[in-house]
Design a protein around this motif. Structure first.
Motif, PDB file in Angstrom:
ATOM      1  N   ASP A  84      67.310  90.036 112.328  1.00  0.00           N
ATOM      2  CA  ASP A  84      67.986  90.387 113.610  1.00  0.00           C
ATOM      3  C   ASP A  84      67.366  92.035 113.567  1.00  0.00           C
ATOM      4  N   THR A  87      71.426  95.525 114.906  1.00  0.00           N
ATOM      5  CA  THR A  87      72.556  95.276 114.439  1.00  0.00           C
ATOM      6  C   THR A  87      73.429  96.693 114.457  1.00  0.00           C
ATOM      7  N   THR A 119      76.329  88.300 107.172  1.00  0.00           N
ATOM      8  CA  THR A 119      75.027  88.399 107.787  1.00  0.00           C
ATOM      9  C   THR A 119      74.232  87.491 107.055  1.00  0.00           C
ATOM     10  N   ILE A 127      68.040  92.744 108.489  1.00  0.00           N
ATOM     11  CA  ILE A 127      68.305  93.303 109.489  1.00  0.00           C
ATOM     12  C   ILE A 127      67.781  94.778 110.046  1.00  0.00           C
ATOM     13  N   ASN A 129      69.084  97.968 111.618  1.00  0.00           N
ATOM     14  CA  ASN A 129      70.492  98.538 111.798  1.00  0.00           C
ATOM     15  C   ASN A 129      70.255  99.539 112.811  1.00  0.00           C
ATOM     16  N   ASN A 351      75.141  86.075 114.015  1.00  0.00           N
ATOM     17  CA  ASN A 351      74.077  86.463 114.754  1.00  0.00           C
ATOM     18  C   ASN A 351      73.234  85.313 115.060  1.00  0.00           C
TER      19      ASN A 351
END
Ligand code: ARG
Length: 434
Positions: A84, A87, A119, A127, A129, A351
């Motif tokens: 992802d 985030t 997550t 991720i 961030n 997610n």
């Protein structure tokens, strides 16, 4: 003849693997299908061989080395761990005024590990961030890397950098007598912007987040007006790149998007009002689009109950649908797409819900998977390590029961998750038997 060749190939891989056995524990995972994350057709009767934390081989019906621990996932599809690219791992939606007046980044720091664990359990093994207070994301990354806390690999930005009175300024909307303390991402003017980049790098940022335009979930009037001059954006990107950090630009408005692309950012986040010229520029320069096209559903359903100012809800109504339509245009034009949800705006662990939106708004299921795996890994500059089920990469893996190319929502419910060769989730059902 054919069979002999297969036997020979098996013997060969056995010898190679025997040589590697000294390195670490060998694990072999079996599953009915494998999607490698690079966009190749799925492999049937897949076997992935793992030595310690990395994959050494992946293919159909590979020989399993003697002594290997075998994980048989039956009628499941194995995929690379999801990534992802957008985030906010240190926060979750809550009452607007409570978050503002009573909670602080200390509260965020106490809770963030719960969000990280959720997550990872959702199959997101990495991720990026894009913005957290007080370097909490960097502290969390360290705790995870040291094995103290369970969570995904984190590519952390530290503070999002933006202008006074803009989307990165937490004081917008408050009385001038409420003075916020602590570190902040606010910087104005080219020298201050350069300094702010250096400060993030100094305290451990892997990537730089630039707030190029106004936003939705903040109280400035506009939703997409540029908030930096071209000179400020140019300086920020130049400085970040000099320190070998990529830049992700929060940008909703068409003009701010183009200014950020001109400045040389690596990705446009949101991209809501992008126009044809912006799409052409992204395509020409290879700029990635990371569009959070799920969270409009959540915001419109929930944020009214959380005492968000009407102004913010109204701004969301201006953005949601147009952003999705423009995502589809960008996909059709062949802009590079990486998966990013803005999780934190909605609860962590959800997610995977955005996969279905990628498919609803123009991507094939395979393209949506690539967006969250190899494409995301390339955007992060981590494609040697993550984003594909391929020899040499970390054994970051997800399995879902059934075929996600037939039902993309299966990706919302992984039954098996491995990070760096360590199983972090294995549900008894439905993955236990073939
Ligand atoms: N962090 C973003 C902002 O406040 C969230 C936008 C959410 N809405 C959307 N349609 N993507 O601008």
């Amino acid at each position: 003849m054919r069979l002999n060749r297969v036997v020979a190939a098996c013997l060969l891989s056995l010898t190679t693997l025997a040589a590697q056995a000294a390195e670490g524990p060998i694990t072999a995972i079996r599953a009915a299908r494998l999607i490698d994350g690079l966009g190749s057709s799925p492999i049937r009767d897949a076997v992935v061989i793992i030595d310690g934390e990395r994959i050494v081989a992946a293919g159909s019906r590979l020989a399993i080395p003697a002594g290997a621990t075998v994980i048989d996932l039956g009628d499941a599809t194995l995929l690379p761990g999801f990534i992802d690219c957008h985030t906010h791992i240190t926060g979750e939606p809550g009452d607007y005024y409570k978050s503002f007046v009573r909670d602080s980044h200390i509260d965020d720091a106490v809770r963030a590990h719960i969000y990280a664990a959720r997550t990872l359990q959702a199959g997101f093994t990495t991720i990026r961030n894009l913005g957290a207070g007080e370097f909490v994301d960097i502290a969390l990354r360290r705790a995870i890397d040291e094995g103290v806390v369970s969570g995904p690999r984190i590519v952390a930005a530290g503070h999002g950098i933006g202008a006074t009175g803009g989307h990165a300024d937490d004081g917008v909307g408050a009385s001038p007598y409420i003075a916020l303390q602590g570190f902040s991402g606010v910087a104005d003017g080219v020298e201050a912007v350069r300094l702010k980049v250096r400060e993030q790098v100094k305290y451990g940022a892997d990537v730089i987040k630039m707030v190029a335009t106004a936003g939705v979930l903040s109280e400035e009037d506009s939703v997409g007006a540029p908030q930096y001059t071209q000179a400020e954006m140019d300086a920020l990107v130049d400085e970040a790149h000099r320190w070998d950090r990529k830049v992700a630009a929060h940008a909703h408005g068409a003009e701010g998007i183009k200014m950020a692309i001109r400045a040389g950012v690596d990705s446009i986040e949101h991209g809501s009002f992008i126009d044809d010229e912006g799409i052409a520029m992204m395509k020409a320069r290879g700029t990635y689009l990371v569009a959070d096209i799920y969270n409009d559903d959540y915001i419109l359903a929930e944020f009214g109950k959380l005492n968000y100012p009407q102004k913010i809800i109204d701004k969301e109504r201006l953005v949601g649908r147009v952003q999705r339509e423009n995502f589809r245009k960008a996909v059709r034009a062949g802009v590079k797409i990486a998966y990013g949800t803005d999780a934190g705006v909605y609860p962590h662990g959800g997610n995977g819900r955005q996969f279905a939106k990628h498919v609803e708004w123009g991507q094939t299921p395979m393209q949506a998977i690539v967006a969250a795996t190899s494409s995301a890994a390339t955007l992060l500059g981590r494609d040697k390590d993550i984003g594909a089920v391929a020899a040499g990469r970390f054994a970051d893996l997800v399995a879902v029961s059934g075929d996600p190319l037939a039902d993309i929502t299966l990706l919302e419910r992984p039954g098996f998750v491995m990070k760096g060769g360590v199983t972090v989730r294995r549900d008894a059902q439905p993955l236990a038997s073939r």
